[in-house]
Design a protein around this motif. Structure first.
Motif, PDB file in Angstrom:
ATOM      1  N   ARG A 159      12.806  -8.363   0.928  1.00 34.91           N
ATOM      2  CA  ARG A 159      12.636  -7.002   0.564  1.00 34.91           C
ATOM      3  C   ARG A 159      11.867  -6.911  -0.813  1.00 34.91           C
ATOM      4  NH1 ARG A 159      18.140  -4.161   2.882  1.00 34.91           N
ATOM      5  NH2 ARG A 159      17.816  -4.708   5.061  1.00 34.91           N
ATOM      6  N   ALA A 160      12.139  -7.588  -1.424  1.00 36.40           N
ATOM      7  CA  ALA A 160      11.723  -7.688  -3.160  1.00 36.40           C
ATOM      8  C   ALA A 160      10.219  -7.844  -2.803  1.00 36.40           C
ATOM      9  CB  ALA A 160      12.471  -8.660  -3.992  1.00 36.40           C
ATOM     10  N   PHE A 161       9.809  -8.925  -2.003  1.00 33.25           N
ATOM     11  CA  PHE A 161       8.433  -9.292  -1.857  1.00 33.25           C
ATOM     12  C   PHE A 161       7.749  -8.029  -1.199  1.00 33.25           C
ATOM     13  CE2 PHE A 161       4.931 -11.232   0.733  1.00 33.25           C
ATOM     14  CZ  PHE A 161       4.389 -12.017  -0.329  1.00 33.25           C
ATOM     15  N   ALA A 162       8.394  -7.213  -0.301  1.00 37.91           N
ATOM     16  CA  ALA A 162       7.759  -6.175   0.315  1.00 37.91           C
ATOM     17  C   ALA A 162       7.368  -4.957  -0.717  1.00 37.91           C
ATOM     18  CB  ALA A 162       8.526  -5.397   1.469  1.00 37.91           C
ATOM     19  N   ALA A 163       8.294  -4.914  -1.631  1.00 38.18           N
ATOM     20  CA  ALA A 163       8.132  -3.879  -2.698  1.00 38.18           C
ATOM     21  C   ALA A 163       6.935  -4.254  -3.626  1.00 38.18           C
ATOM     22  CB  ALA A 163       9.377  -3.487  -3.621  1.00 38.18           C
ATOM     23  N   ARG A 164       6.849  -5.477  -3.959  1.00 39.98           N
ATOM     24  CA  ARG A 164       5.729  -6.185  -4.695  1.00 39.98           C
ATOM     25  C   ARG A 164       4.568  -5.861  -4.081  1.00 39.98           C
ATOM     26  NH1 ARG A 164       5.771 -10.345  -8.882  1.00 39.98           N
ATOM     27  NH2 ARG A 164       7.785 -10.513  -8.448  1.00 39.98           N
ATOM     28  N   LEU A 165       4.362  -6.219  -2.784  1.00 39.06           N
ATOM     29  CA  LEU A 165       2.988  -6.009  -2.104  1.00 39.06           C
ATOM     30  C   LEU A 165       2.781  -4.664  -1.951  1.00 39.06           C
ATOM     31  CD1 LEU A 165       1.478  -8.027  -0.036  1.00 39.06           C
ATOM     32  CD2 LEU A 165       3.108  -6.969   1.754  1.00 39.06           C
ATOM     33  N   ALA A 166       3.957  -3.651  -1.871  1.00 40.69           N
ATOM     34  CA  ALA A 166       3.412  -2.186  -1.771  1.00 40.69           C
ATOM     35  C   ALA A 166       2.942  -1.847  -3.305  1.00 40.69           C
ATOM     36  CB  ALA A 166       4.653  -1.619  -1.437  1.00 40.69           C
ATOM     37  N   ARG A 167       3.266  -2.206  -4.167  1.00 38.94           N
ATOM     38  CA  ARG A 167       2.975  -2.094  -5.611  1.00 38.94           C
ATOM     39  C   ARG A 167       1.745  -2.657  -5.716  1.00 38.94           C
ATOM     40  NH1 ARG A 167       8.134  -2.790  -7.608  1.00 38.94           N
ATOM     41  NH2 ARG A 167       7.532  -5.047  -8.014  1.00 38.94           N
ATOM     42  N   ALA A 168       1.364  -3.748  -5.540  1.00 35.73           N
ATOM     43  CA  ALA A 168       0.086  -4.190  -5.933  1.00 35.73           C
ATOM     44  C   ALA A 168      -1.130  -4.075  -5.077  1.00 35.73           C
ATOM     45  CB  ALA A 168       0.093  -5.958  -5.481  1.00 35.73           C
ATOM     46  N   HIS A 169      -0.763  -3.444  -3.902  1.00 32.46           N
ATOM     47  CA  HIS A 169      -1.905  -2.776  -2.639  1.00 32.46           C
ATOM     48  C   HIS A 169      -1.626  -1.148  -2.313  1.00 32.46           C
ATOM     49  CE1 HIS A 169      -3.419  -7.032  -2.469  1.00 32.46           C
ATOM     50  NE2 HIS A 169      -2.037  -7.428  -2.651  1.00 32.46           N
ATOM     51  N   PRO A 170      -1.487  -0.696  -3.506  1.00 30.05           N
ATOM     52  CA  PRO A 170      -1.082   0.977  -2.804  1.00 30.05           C
ATOM     53  C   PRO A 170      -2.527   1.441  -2.458  1.00 30.05           C
ATOM     54  CG  PRO A 170      -1.295   0.627  -5.215  1.00 30.05           C
ATOM     55  CD  PRO A 170      -1.325  -0.537  -4.981  1.00 30.05           C
ATOM     56  N   ILE A 171      -2.276   2.546  -1.533  1.00 33.33           N
ATOM     57  CA  ILE A 171      -3.613   3.061  -1.186  1.00 33.33           C
ATOM     58  C   ILE A 171      -3.711   4.331  -1.965  1.00 33.33           C
ATOM     59  CG2 ILE A 171      -4.494   4.775   0.515  1.00 33.33           C
ATOM     60  CD1 ILE A 171      -3.221   3.128   2.930  1.00 33.33           C
ATOM     61  N   GLY A 172      -5.040   4.075  -2.968  1.00 31.11           N
ATOM     62  CA  GLY A 172      -5.160   5.246  -3.857  1.00 31.11           C
ATOM     63  C   GLY A 172      -5.765   6.549  -3.435  1.00 31.11           C
ATOM     64  N   ALA A 173      -5.188   7.451  -4.009  1.00 30.30           N
ATOM     65  CA  ALA A 173      -5.388   8.984  -3.364  1.00 30.30           C
ATOM     66  C   ALA A 173      -6.752   9.378  -3.594  1.00 30.30           C
ATOM     67  CB  ALA A 173      -4.645   9.857  -4.344  1.00 30.30           C
ATOM     68  N   GLY A 174      -7.741   8.574  -4.344  1.00 27.07           N
ATOM     69  CA  GLY A 174      -9.254   8.903  -4.474  1.00 27.07           C
ATOM     70  C   GLY A 174      -9.887   8.602  -3.057  1.00 27.07           C
ATOM     71  N   TRP A 175      -9.313   7.840  -2.185  1.00 26.10           N
ATOM     72  CA  TRP A 175     -10.278   7.618  -0.838  1.00 26.10           C
ATOM     73  C   TRP A 175     -10.756   8.678  -0.147  1.00 26.10           C
ATOM     74  CZ3 TRP A 175      -9.213   9.274   3.928  1.00 26.10           C
ATOM     75  CH2 TRP A 175      -7.923   9.565   3.991  1.00 26.10           C
ATOM     76  N   SER A 176     -10.015   9.701  -0.091  1.00 25.08           N
ATOM     77  CA  SER A 176     -10.660  10.959   0.702  1.00 25.08           C
ATOM     78  C   SER A 176     -12.250  11.265  -0.196  1.00 25.08           C
ATOM     79  CB  SER A 176      -9.901  11.935   0.713  1.00 25.08           C
ATOM     80  OG  SER A 176      -9.455  12.518  -0.757  1.00 25.08           O
ATOM     81  N   GLY A 177     -12.181  10.816  -1.075  1.00 25.19           N
ATOM     82  CA  GLY A 177     -13.592  11.128  -1.730  1.00 25.19           C
ATOM     83  C   GLY A 177     -14.773  10.411  -1.100  1.00 25.19           C
ATOM     84  N   TRP A 178     -14.602   9.466  -0.197  1.00 25.91           N
ATOM     85  CA  TRP A 178     -15.719   8.693   0.527  1.00 25.91           C
ATOM     86  C   TRP A 178     -16.019   9.665   1.852  1.00 25.91           C
ATOM     87  CZ3 TRP A 178     -12.064   3.808   1.852  1.00 25.91           C
ATOM     88  CH2 TRP A 178     -11.385   3.175   0.902  1.00 25.91           C
ATOM     89  N   LEU A 179     -15.289  10.479   2.032  1.00 25.10           N
ATOM     90  CA  LEU A 179     -15.486  11.166   3.391  1.00 25.10           C
ATOM     91  C   LEU A 179     -16.536  12.426   3.079  1.00 25.10           C
ATOM     92  CD1 LEU A 179     -11.871  11.840   4.678  1.00 25.10           C
ATOM     93  CD2 LEU A 179     -13.546   9.821   4.895  1.00 25.10           C
ATOM     94  N   ARG A 180     -17.379  12.640   4.022  1.00 25.61           N
ATOM     95  CA  ARG A 180     -18.388  13.867   4.264  1.00 25.61           C
ATOM     96  C   ARG A 180     -17.576  14.866   5.131  1.00 25.61           C
ATOM     97  NH1 ARG A 180     -22.654   9.766   5.041  1.00 25.61           N
ATOM     98  NH2 ARG A 180     -22.691   8.786   2.746  1.00 25.61           N
ATOM     99  N   PRO A 181     -18.123  16.057   4.995  1.00 24.54           N
ATOM    100  CA  PRO A 181     -17.314  16.978   5.977  1.00 24.54           C
ATOM    101  C   PRO A 181     -17.689  16.648   7.575  1.00 24.54           C
ATOM    102  CG  PRO A 181     -18.854  18.160   4.523  1.00 24.54           C
ATOM    103  CD  PRO A 181     -18.941  16.751   4.292  1.00 24.54           C
ATOM    104  N   GLU A 182     -18.707  16.115   7.916  1.00 24.68           N
ATOM    105  CA  GLU A 182     -18.754  15.595   9.393  1.00 24.68           C
ATOM    106  C   GLU A 182     -17.968  14.129   9.511  1.00 24.68           C
ATOM    107  OE1 GLU A 182     -21.001  15.766   6.937  1.00 24.68           O
ATOM    108  OE2 GLU A 182     -22.414  13.932   6.856  1.00 24.68           O
ATOM    109  N   THR A 183     -17.618  13.486   8.698  1.00 25.57           N
ATOM    110  CA  THR A 183     -16.990  12.321   9.098  1.00 25.57           C
ATOM    111  C   THR A 183     -15.767  12.281   9.998  1.00 25.57           C
ATOM    112  OG1 THR A 183     -17.471  11.442   6.848  1.00 25.57           O
ATOM    113  CG2 THR A 183     -15.885  10.154   7.918  1.00 25.57           C
TER     114      THR A 183
END
Ligand code: FAD
Length: 518
Positions: free
Chosen positions: A366-390
């Motif tokens: 479980r500690a490893f899972a928490a570490r994995l989540a901390r090291a590889h979070p999905i950044g909130a800025g990903w929706s900036g890759w999208l275009r209206p028609e995506t």
């Protein structure tokens, strides 16, 4: 009386659960929709291939193979391959015990499958996770694969998805995917980890001594890294694929440098010629069966998982959960949870030294899972890759602009209304792929201060705005029918006397050794 334990899923967690439950003296019915046990981690080649070296591309094959043979040959075990659990039916409140298990036996796309209903004394759910993939322009082009699908084809069919491939996304899973592609004959152009070096250092570098418990995983990663180095495959951090382009199929990808929140650093874009791209932004647990059983979920920064206590018991009586549905921590952690769940579901002694050891390994997992989540979070800025028609929902071809419109319109912003208004999530995958994405876009557009329940598209506790009288709370994971069933099969009378594994003279082994969980 001998307990009858039904284990759903024969991946690392389910196989370990079956092994331990047999060791504790139970009768076990092990079901999996795949032809062979192994799950995602030990995806086996079909028997018809008669492979001379089935262990190629696998880690820990010997221990897995020994466990597989022991479980399948056990006289108290019934192994049902190509068997899908399509529904769980909770007993009457007056009737104690776990839900009834509705299964369909036969090839997944075949007609005339046999229907059975199992009545276990205890149920272990070990159904694993599926890929999480964020959308980007061009991701619907042929040649764009989830990393899990590419891995499954390489491991389970020895088929490569392309000759010139970029592997991108986030998490250590990118490495085995790249390794399998190389071993199967692809040229991997580069592996792109979206987390920035600072985020990786914060996640993995904190309290490094805790990683000693995951020495096996570290050795595996070192092996993959060496393979990448031998094949001169660059591994770049803080960079990802933000667009796929091509005329009818993918011909090139646009990659870009990312900030810690995954917004694009303008001017850092580069194009790479490819004929395939594999993307993975983590995993989503398969929660439809736990939800159907009535299990509570817990919200974490990495998403929602089944809530279990120190004995892997869910909040539903006699239902245990193990593996990636309780947290994403990799195959070794899934095995440990499975062993604990199986042993205790079978009524094994809770207080042995072996059980205490398993609990402590589980806590390390479980500690490893928490570490994995901390090291590889999905950044909130990903929706900036999208275009209206995506395209966001590929099954229904719902685009980003439509999802945004629904999320910002008062009359369609609630999860159920948004689904009807946009059709996102109503297609064949039933929101397995787009559900988290649509929920996240909606939560962000609804305003600041969202918590992880909002991100998951769930109403906050006590928030009645999004609930409808008589219906359970909205959840992107709620699918009363977990697997497609033909109307003809549904109409058929099910067999109810399904599994009666022979009661045998074999006595329970009263110990649960560390070896059986390794
Ligand atoms: C596509 C994919 C590929 C992966 N490949 C790797 C890899 O190569 N290396 C690595 O380190 N990690 C890999 N992972 C991560 C991997 O899932 C875990 O580390 C590990 O396999 C988890 O074990 P588990 O037993 O919890 O689940 P799984 O291994 O996923 O096993 C779950 C089992 O449940 C069965 N199942 C699910 N739903 C039903 C149902 N309704 N009815 C009947 N059976 C059902 C599935 O067929 C499956 O066999 C992969 C994940 C995915 C999604």
């Amino acid at each position: 009386m001998t307990r009858h334990v039904v284990v759903v899923g024969a991946g690392p967690a389910g196989l370990a659960a079956a092994d331990a439950a047999l060791g504790a003296g139970a009768r076990v019915t092990l079901v999996d929709e795949a032809e062979q046990p192994g799950g995602q981690y030990h995806r086996m080649l079909p028997e018809a291939y008669a492979a001379a070296r089935p262990e190629r591309l696998h880690h820990g094959w010997r221990a897995f193979d020994a466990r597989r043979r022991r479980v399948l040959a056990h006289p108290r075990c019934v192994w049902w391959s190509e068997t899908a659990v399509w529904a769980l039916e909770r007993p009457d409140p007056a009737e104690p015990g776990p839900p009834r298990v509705h299964v369909l036996r036969g090839p997944s796309d075949g007609g005339g499958r046999d229907r059975h209903v199992l009545h276990p004394d205890a149920l272990v759910l070990a159904v694993g996770a599926h890929d999480r993939v964020l959308p980007f322009p061009g991701w619907e082009l042929p040649g764009v694969f989830t990393a899990g699908a590419a891995q499954a084809l390489a491991k389970g069919e020895r088929v490569v998805v392309g000759d010139q491939v970029v592997v991108a996304g986030s998490g250590p899973f990118l490495l085995p995917v790249a390794a399998s592609l190389i071993e199967a004959g692809s040229r991997v152009r580069e592996v792109l980890e979206a987390s920035t070096p600072a985020t990786l250092a914060r996640g993995w570098g904190r309290r490094p001594w805790e990683l000693a418990a995951q020495a096996g995983k570290a050795a595996e990663l070192a092996e993959y890294s060496a393979l990448l180095a031998r094949h001169r495959v660059p591994y770049r951090t803080g960079r990802t694929v933000i667009e796929a382009r091509g005329d009818g199929c993918v011909e090139e990808v646009v990659t870009a440098r990312l900030r810690a929140d995954w917004s694009v650093v303008q001017g850092s874009e580069r194009t790479v010629a490819v004929d395939a791209v594999c993307v993975s932004h983590g995993f989503s647990p398969q929660l439809e069966l736990p939800l159907a059983a009535g299990c509570a979920l817990r919200a974490t920064p990495a998403g929602e998982f089944v809530e279990v206590d120190g004995d892997q018991r869910t909040t539903c009586p006699d239902v245990y959960a193990a593996g990636e549905i309780t947290g994403i921590a990799g195959a070794p952690a899934a095995r440990v949870e499975g062993a604990l769940a199986g042993w205790l579901a079978a009524g094994g002694d809770r207080n042995t030294v072996a059980v205490r050891r398993l609990r402590s390994s589980r806590d390390q997992g479980r500690a490893f899972a928490a570490r994995l989540a901390r090291a590889h979070p999905i950044g909130a800025g990903w929706s900036g890759w999208l275009r209206p028609e995506t395209v966001v929902c590929r099954c229904e071809e719902t685009d980003y602009a439509t999802v945004c419109r629904a999320a910002t319109d008062e009359s369609t912003s609630a999860p159920r209304a948004a689904k009807l208004a946009t059709r996102a999530g109503l297609g064949p995958c039933q929101a397995r792929m787009c559900g988290p994405t649509v929920a996240e876009i909606g939560a962000r557009l609804r305003g600041p201060g969202v918590d992880s329940r909002d991100i998951a598209g769930l109403p906050a506790p006590g928030d009645d705005d999004h609930t409808i009288a008589g219906l359970p709370p909205a959840s992107e994971h709620r699918r009363p029918i977990a697997r497609p069933i033909r109307l003809g099969d549904l109409a058929a009378t099910p067999e109810t006397t399904a599994t009666t594994p022979e009661t045998t003279a074999t006595s329970p082994s009263n110990s649960l050794t560390e070896e059986s969980s390794s």
